[in-house]
Design an enzyme around this catalytic site. Structure first.
Site, PDB file in Angstrom:
ATOM      1  N   HIS A 106      15.485 -37.696  -4.673  1.00  0.00           N
ATOM      2  CA  HIS A 106      14.689 -38.189  -3.544  1.00  0.00           C
ATOM      3  C   HIS A 106      13.203 -37.914  -3.754  1.00  0.00           C
ATOM      4  O   HIS A 106      12.448 -37.772  -2.794  1.00  0.00           O
ATOM      5  CB  HIS A 106      15.184 -37.583  -2.235  1.00  0.00           C
TER       6      HIS A 106
ATOM      7  N   CYS B 166       0.848  -1.186   0.000  1.00  0.00           N
ATOM      8  CA  CYS B 166       0.000   0.000   0.000  1.00  0.00           C
ATOM      9  C   CYS B 166       0.889   1.244   0.000  1.00  0.00           C
ATOM     10  O   CYS B 166       1.873   1.321   0.735  1.00  0.00           O
ATOM     11  CB  CYS B 166      -0.942   0.107   1.189  1.00  0.00           C
TER      12      CYS B 166
ATOM     13  N   TRP C  65      -2.825  -2.624  -1.768  1.00  0.00           N
ATOM     14  CA  TRP C  65      -2.559  -4.058  -1.872  1.00  0.00           C
ATOM     15  C   TRP C  65      -3.464  -4.675  -0.810  1.00  0.00           C
ATOM     16  O   TRP C  65      -3.261  -4.474   0.391  1.00  0.00           O
ATOM     17  CB  TRP C  65      -1.087  -4.346  -1.564  1.00  0.00           C
TER      18      TRP C  65
ATOM     19  N   ASN D 250      -1.990   2.381   5.546  1.00  0.00           N
ATOM     20  CA  ASN D 250      -1.159   1.232   5.192  1.00  0.00           C
ATOM     21  C   ASN D 250      -0.889   0.489   6.484  1.00  0.00           C
ATOM     22  O   ASN D 250      -0.475   1.088   7.469  1.00  0.00           O
ATOM     23  CB  ASN D 250       0.152   1.739   4.557  1.00  0.00           C
ATOM     24  N   GLY D 251      -1.149  -0.829   6.492  1.00  0.00           N
ATOM     25  CA  GLY D 251      -0.930  -1.609   7.712  1.00  0.00           C
ATOM     26  C   GLY D 251      -2.168  -2.430   8.028  1.00  0.00           C
ATOM     27  O   GLY D 251      -3.035  -2.610   7.165  1.00  0.00           O
TER      28      GLY D 251
ATOM     29  N   GLU E 231      16.682 -18.889  -5.415  1.00  0.00           N
ATOM     30  CA  GLU E 231      16.428 -17.521  -5.859  1.00  0.00           C
ATOM     31  C   GLU E 231      16.031 -17.491  -7.342  1.00  0.00           C
ATOM     32  O   GLU E 231      15.129 -16.750  -7.737  1.00  0.00           O
ATOM     33  CB  GLU E 231      17.670 -16.656  -5.578  1.00  0.00           C
TER      34      GLU E 231
ATOM     35  N   LYS F 244       5.724  -4.634  -3.172  1.00  0.00           N
ATOM     36  CA  LYS F 244       7.024  -4.525  -2.524  1.00  0.00           C
ATOM     37  C   LYS F 244       6.834  -4.139  -1.061  1.00  0.00           C
ATOM     38  O   LYS F 244       5.880  -3.446  -0.738  1.00  0.00           O
ATOM     39  CB  LYS F 244       7.841  -3.453  -3.243  1.00  0.00           C
TER      40      LYS F 244
ATOM     41  N   ARG G 247       4.182  -0.552  -4.579  1.00  0.00           N
ATOM     42  CA  ARG G 247       3.830  -1.034  -3.243  1.00  0.00           C
ATOM     43  C   ARG G 247       2.466  -1.725  -3.213  1.00  0.00           C
ATOM     44  O   ARG G 247       2.073  -2.319  -2.212  1.00  0.00           O
ATOM     45  CB  ARG G 247       3.813   0.129  -2.247  1.00  0.00           C
TER      46      ARG G 247
ATOM     47  N   GLU H 289       7.712 -15.495  -9.651  1.00  0.00           N
ATOM     48  CA  GLU H 289       7.005 -14.276  -9.256  1.00  0.00           C
ATOM     49  C   GLU H 289       6.699 -13.337 -10.418  1.00  0.00           C
ATOM     50  O   GLU H 289       5.716 -12.608 -10.359  1.00  0.00           O
ATOM     51  CB  GLU H 289       7.690 -13.551  -8.108  1.00  0.00           C
TER      52      GLU H 289
ATOM     53  N   LYS I 106      12.492 -15.971  -8.609  1.00  0.00           N
ATOM     54  CA  LYS I 106      12.415 -14.880  -9.609  1.00  0.00           C
ATOM     55  C   LYS I 106      11.505 -15.306 -10.751  1.00  0.00           C
ATOM     56  O   LYS I 106      10.648 -14.542 -11.194  1.00  0.00           O
ATOM     57  CB  LYS I 106      13.798 -14.535 -10.186  1.00  0.00           C
TER      58      LYS I 106
HETATM   59  C1  F6R Z   1      11.244 -11.279  -4.101  1.00  0.00           C
HETATM   60  C2  F6R Z   1      11.132 -10.243  -3.090  1.00  0.00           C
HETATM   61  C3  F6R Z   1      10.665 -10.644  -1.741  1.00  0.00           C
HETATM   62  C4  F6R Z   1      11.446  -9.888  -0.651  1.00  0.00           C
HETATM   63  C5  F6R Z   1      10.850 -10.191   0.731  1.00  0.00           C
HETATM   64  C6  F6R Z   1      11.648  -9.500   1.827  1.00  0.00           C
HETATM   65  O1  F6R Z   1      11.751 -10.777  -5.297  1.00  0.00           O
HETATM   66  O2  F6R Z   1      11.386  -9.094  -3.325  1.00  0.00           O
HETATM   67  O3  F6R Z   1      10.745 -12.022  -1.554  1.00  0.00           O
HETATM   68  O4  F6R Z   1      12.778 -10.274  -0.710  1.00  0.00           O
HETATM   69  O5  F6R Z   1       9.534  -9.757   0.773  1.00  0.00           O
HETATM   70  O6  F6R Z   1      11.678  -8.122   1.620  1.00  0.00           O
HETATM   71  P1  F6R Z   1      12.745  -7.197   2.331  1.00  0.00           P
HETATM   72  O7  F6R Z   1      14.069  -7.520   1.737  1.00  0.00           O
HETATM   73  O8  F6R Z   1      12.298  -5.799   2.029  1.00  0.00           O
HETATM   74  O9  F6R Z   1      12.698  -7.526   3.789  1.00  0.00           O
END
Ligand code: F6R
Length: 611
Positions: free
Chosen positions: A507, A2, A74, A103-104, A484, A606, A27, A491, A488
Site C-alpha cells: 500500500h 540522567c 541526558w 534528574n527530571g 521491534e 535508558k 541513563r 536505535e 532495535k
Molecule cells: C528500546 C527501549 C525503549 C523502552 C521505552 C519504555 O530498546 O528500550 O523503547 O522500551 O523507553 O521503557 P520502559 O520499558 O522502561 O517503560
C-alpha cells in the site's frame, strides 16, 4: 535518564561517586560532573562521558573529601555543554556554596527564573536545574534541609535531587518526586543513587525514597520528611540485585550479555507460576484481585517503545486466548485524549523501568477513570509498580543495555501468562491451556538453540550491513516483532528501518524496494504462512534481498528468500518469544559491524522519566 549518585560517609567520596556514575552511565552520557566538600567546595564538569570527568579529577587531591554529589546527564533543557552540566550552583554572588544534581524536569522553571531574576539573580546555564539551585539559595537561612523543603513546595514537575552546601559540610539533602531515588544505608555512610546498580557494591540495605519526600543525611543519622516537614519512617529493605548481575563478565557488551541471559531470565520469570499439568497459572501478585479479573470485559494495554511492542503482542494474546476485547495504546497519546474507560476495564502498564513518565501518567489516568490497574514491570518498587493496584513482575534482573532485549521477552512472557490466567476464567479450555503451557516451558531451550546460530546470523547481517534502508515485515503476533526488529536496528546501528504488517507493504512502502534492499520477513509456519510467502515474492520480484525468519525444517523457504534463519517450531501465540531473538542479534551484529557504541547509542538513554 540522567544518573545521580551522592555520598556521605568516611570513605573517599570521589572514587565511589565516579564508580557509581559509570554504573549509571546508561541513563545518560552527554556530560558529567562532580562536587565534593573538602575544606571548601570543589567542582568539576565536562561535556562527554564519565571517563573524561575521571581524567579531570582522579589525581587531584582537592577532591579527596568524604561528602559529594555527581551526575551523568541526558540533556532536556539546554544543549550538552560544560556550562549546562550538573552540579548547578546557587547564585555565585550570594555564595552559600550550594550545589545541586537533578534528574527530571522543573516544569515551572520559566516563572521561577523570572521571579529570581527580578530579585537580582543571574544565571549561567540554560537549565531548569540551575533555577532550582538558585531558589534553594534564595530561601537558605542557615538550614539546608528547610531551604530544600521550601523550594520544593514551589516547584511543579518531576525531580530526584541531591544537594550539598559548603556552609553545612556534614549534611547531604536528597529528595524526589516522580524520578526514582534510592538511599543505601551502610556503616556510618549513605550512598544515594538513581538506581541500585550504583549502590550494591557498597551496601545491600536500602530504602526507596517516597514521592515528595526529603531526606537529610549525616554520617550516622538520617531523617525523612514530606516537603511540609512531616516526619516519615521509611522501611529499610535488602536490595535484590547482586553485583554479578550488573557486571559485563565475559561479554563485550551488556546488550549481548542480556540477549544471552534470556533463556534463564525467562525460566526465572515462569518459575512457580506455571502448572501445565493442572492447567493453572499462579500469579501471587493478583491473588487479591482474582474475582475482579474474572469479571473484566475489556483490557487496555499501555506502554512506549519496546514495551509498546510487547503490549501489541499482548493484544493478540488477550483476544486470542482470553476472548476479551483489548486495545493497545501509546501511553503518551492515551492521557491526552478523552479515553473512554468502560466499567470492568483492566489497564495494564507494561514497562521495564517502571519509571517511564508517559506510562506512569497514562496508568494514573486510567485509574482515575475507574479501571483496575496492573503493572507488568521489571524494577521492584518502581513508581508504576507502586501506583498500580496489583501486578506481575518480569523478574529478568537489571537491564543495563539501553536497547531493551531481555525485558521484552519478560514482558511478552508475563502478558502470555496474564492472558492465559484471565483466559481460563473466560473461554480457554483446560486441555488447550495445558498444551500451551507445556509448549511455553520449552521456550527457554528453544532460545538457546537460536543463540547457538549467532555466527550464521552475523554472516547474514554482514552481507547487507552497508545498506542504509531496511524493512521488517510480519503478520499476526509477528507484526509487532517486525516493529521491534526495526526499532532495535535503528536505535543501535542508526540504519533507517521500518517495521510493518507484511500486507501493508504493497500500500505504498513497496515503492522503496530497489535492488539489494534488505527486507527481513518473519515467515514462520502458521495461519498466515502462505500469505507471507506471497509478500516475500513481491519483494523478490523487485530485487529486494529477503532474509526470512523461518520454522526449522521448512526447506521450501529457500526458494523464496536470499537468506534464511531458522527458529524452532512453536505454537503461534508463543512465536514472538523465539522470532524476536534473531532480530535482536541482527541489530547487535549490524551495530558492531558498523563500529557503533552498542550500549550507549547516540541521543538515547535508558528509563525515560520526562514526557
Ligand atoms: C528500546 C527501549 C525503549 C523502552 C521505552 C519504555 O530498546 O528500550 O523503547 O522500551 O523507553 O521503557 P520502559 O520499558 O522502561 O517503560
Amino acid at each position: 535518564m540522567c544518573g545521580i549518585v551522592a555520598y556521605i560517609g568516611t570513605k573517599p567520596a570521589k572514587d565511589l561517586l565516579l564508580e557509581g556514575l559509570k554504573r549509571l552511565e546508561y541513563r545518560g552520557y552527554d556530560s558529567a560532573g562532580i562536587a565534593i566538600i573538602n575544606g571548601g567546595l570543589k567542582v568539576a564538569r565536562t561535556i562527554g562521558r564519565v571517563a573524561g570527568l575521571e581524567a579531570l579529577v582522579e589525581n587531584d587531591a582537592d577532591f579527596d573529601g568524604s561528602i559529594g554529589i555527581a551526575h551523568t546527564r541526558w540533556a532536556t533543557h539546554g544543549e550538552p555543554s560544560e556550562r549546562n552540566a550538573h552540579p548547578h550552583s546557587d547564585d555565585l554572588k550570594q555564595g552559600y556554596g550550594i550545589r545541586v544534581v537533578h534528574n527530571g524536569i522543573i516544569e515551572n522553571y520559566a516563572t521561577l527564573k523570572q521571579y529570581l531574576q527580578e530579585k537580582g539573580h543571574s544565571f549561567t546555564s540554560d537549565t531548569d536545574t540551575e533555577v532550582l539551585a538558585h531558589l534553594i539559595g534564595e530561601l537558605y537561612d542557615g538550614n539546608l534541609e528547610t531551604a530544600v523543603q521550601s523550594a520544593l513546595r514551589e516547584v511543579t514537575g518531576a525531580y530526584a535531587i541531591a544537594v550539598i552546601c559548603e556552609k553545612e559540610p556534614d549534611v547531604l539533602v536528597v529528595a524526589r518526586k516522580g524520578s526514582p531515588l534510592i538511599v543505601g544505608v551502610g556503616q556510618d555512610e549513605y550512598v544515594v543513587a538513581s538506581d541500585s546498580s550504583a549502590i550494591v557494591a557498597h551496601t545491600t540495605q536500602a530504602f526507596l525514597l517516597d514521592n515528595e519526600t526529603v531526606a537529610r543525611l549525616t554520617r550516622d543519622s538520617f531523617r525523612t520528611t514530606t516537603v511540609d516537614n512531616v516526619e516519615l519512617t521509611p522501611e529499610i529493605k535488602e536490595l535484590e540485585y547482586s553485583l554479578e548481575q550488573i557486571e559485563l563478565g565475559d561479554f563485550e557488551h551488556f546488550m549481548l550479555k542480556e540477549i544471552h541471559e534470556q533463556p534463564n531470565t525467562l525460566r526465572t520469570c515462569m518459575q512457580g507460576r506455571i502448572d501445565a499439568a493442572g492447567s493453572k497459572i499462579v500469579l501471587g501478585g493478583l491473588a487479591d484481585h482474582s474475582d475482579e479479573l474474572t469479571q473484566i470485559q475489556r483490557v487496555l494495554l499501555l506502554g512506549q517503545g519496546t514495551a509498546l511492542h510487547a503490549a501489541m503482542i499482548g493484544e493478540y494474546l488477550f483476544e486470542g486466548l482470553a476472548g476479551v476485547p483489548t486495545e493497545v495504546e501509546f501511553a503518551s497519546e492515551f492521557r491526552y485524549r478523552n479515553p473512554i474507560v468502560e466499567e470492568r476495564t483492566v489497564a495494564i502498564a507494561v514497562s521495564q523501568s517502571g519509571e517511564t513518565a508517559d506510562t506512569l501518567a497514562a496508568v494514573q489516568e486510567a485509574k482515575r477513570r475507574g479501571a483496575i490497574t496492573l503493572g507488568a514491570v521489571n524494577v521492584v518498587g518502581s513508581s508504576i509498580a507502586r501506583e498500580t493496584d496489583a501486578g506481575v513482575y518480569l523478574r529478568v534482573g537489571p537491564e543495563i543495555g539501553v536497547a531493551s532485549t531481555k525485558a521484552f521477552i519478560g514482558q511478552v512472557a508475563v502478558l502470555t501468562m496474564l492472558a492465559a490466567y484471565i483466559g481460563r476464567r473466560h473461554h480457554l479450555g483446560r486441555d488447550e491451556m495445558s498444551d500451551l503451557m507445556y509448549a511455553f516451558e520449552e521456550i527457554p531451550s528453544h532460545i538457546e538453540t537460536i543463540l547457538a546460530q549467532s555466527e550464521h546470523i552475523h554472516k547474514v547481517t554482514k552481507g547487507v550491513v552497508n545498506r542504509d534502508n531496511w524493512l521488517f515485515l510480519g503478520r499476526g503476533t509477528n507484526y509487532p516483532v517486525a516493529l521491534e526488529g526495526a526499532l532495535k536496528l535503528k536505535e543501535i546501528s542508526y540504519i533507517h528501518a521500518e517495521g510493518m504488517p507484511a500486507a501493508e507493504m504493497k500500500h505504498g512502502p513497496i515503492a522503496l524496494i530497489d535492488k539489494g534492499m534488505p527486507v527481513v520477513v518473519v515467515a514462520t509456519k502458521g495461519s498466515q504462512y502462505e500469505k507471507v510467502i506471497g509478500n516475500m515474492e513481491e519483494v523478490r520480484s523487485r530485487g529486494g534481498h529477503v532474509i526470512a525468519i523461518a520454522t526449522e525444517g521448512d526447506e521450501n523457504i529457500h526458494k523464496h528468500c536470499n537468506d534464511a534463519i531458522f527458529v524452532p517450531d512453536v505454537p503461534e501465540p508463543l512465536q514472538p518469544l523465539v522470532t524476536v531473538v534473531p532480530l535482536q542479534l541482527i541489530a547487535y551484529h549490524a551495530a558492531v559491524l558498523r563500529g557503533k557504541d552498542v550500549d550507549k547509542p547516540r541521543n538515547l538513554a535508558k528509563s525515560v522519566t520526562v514526557e
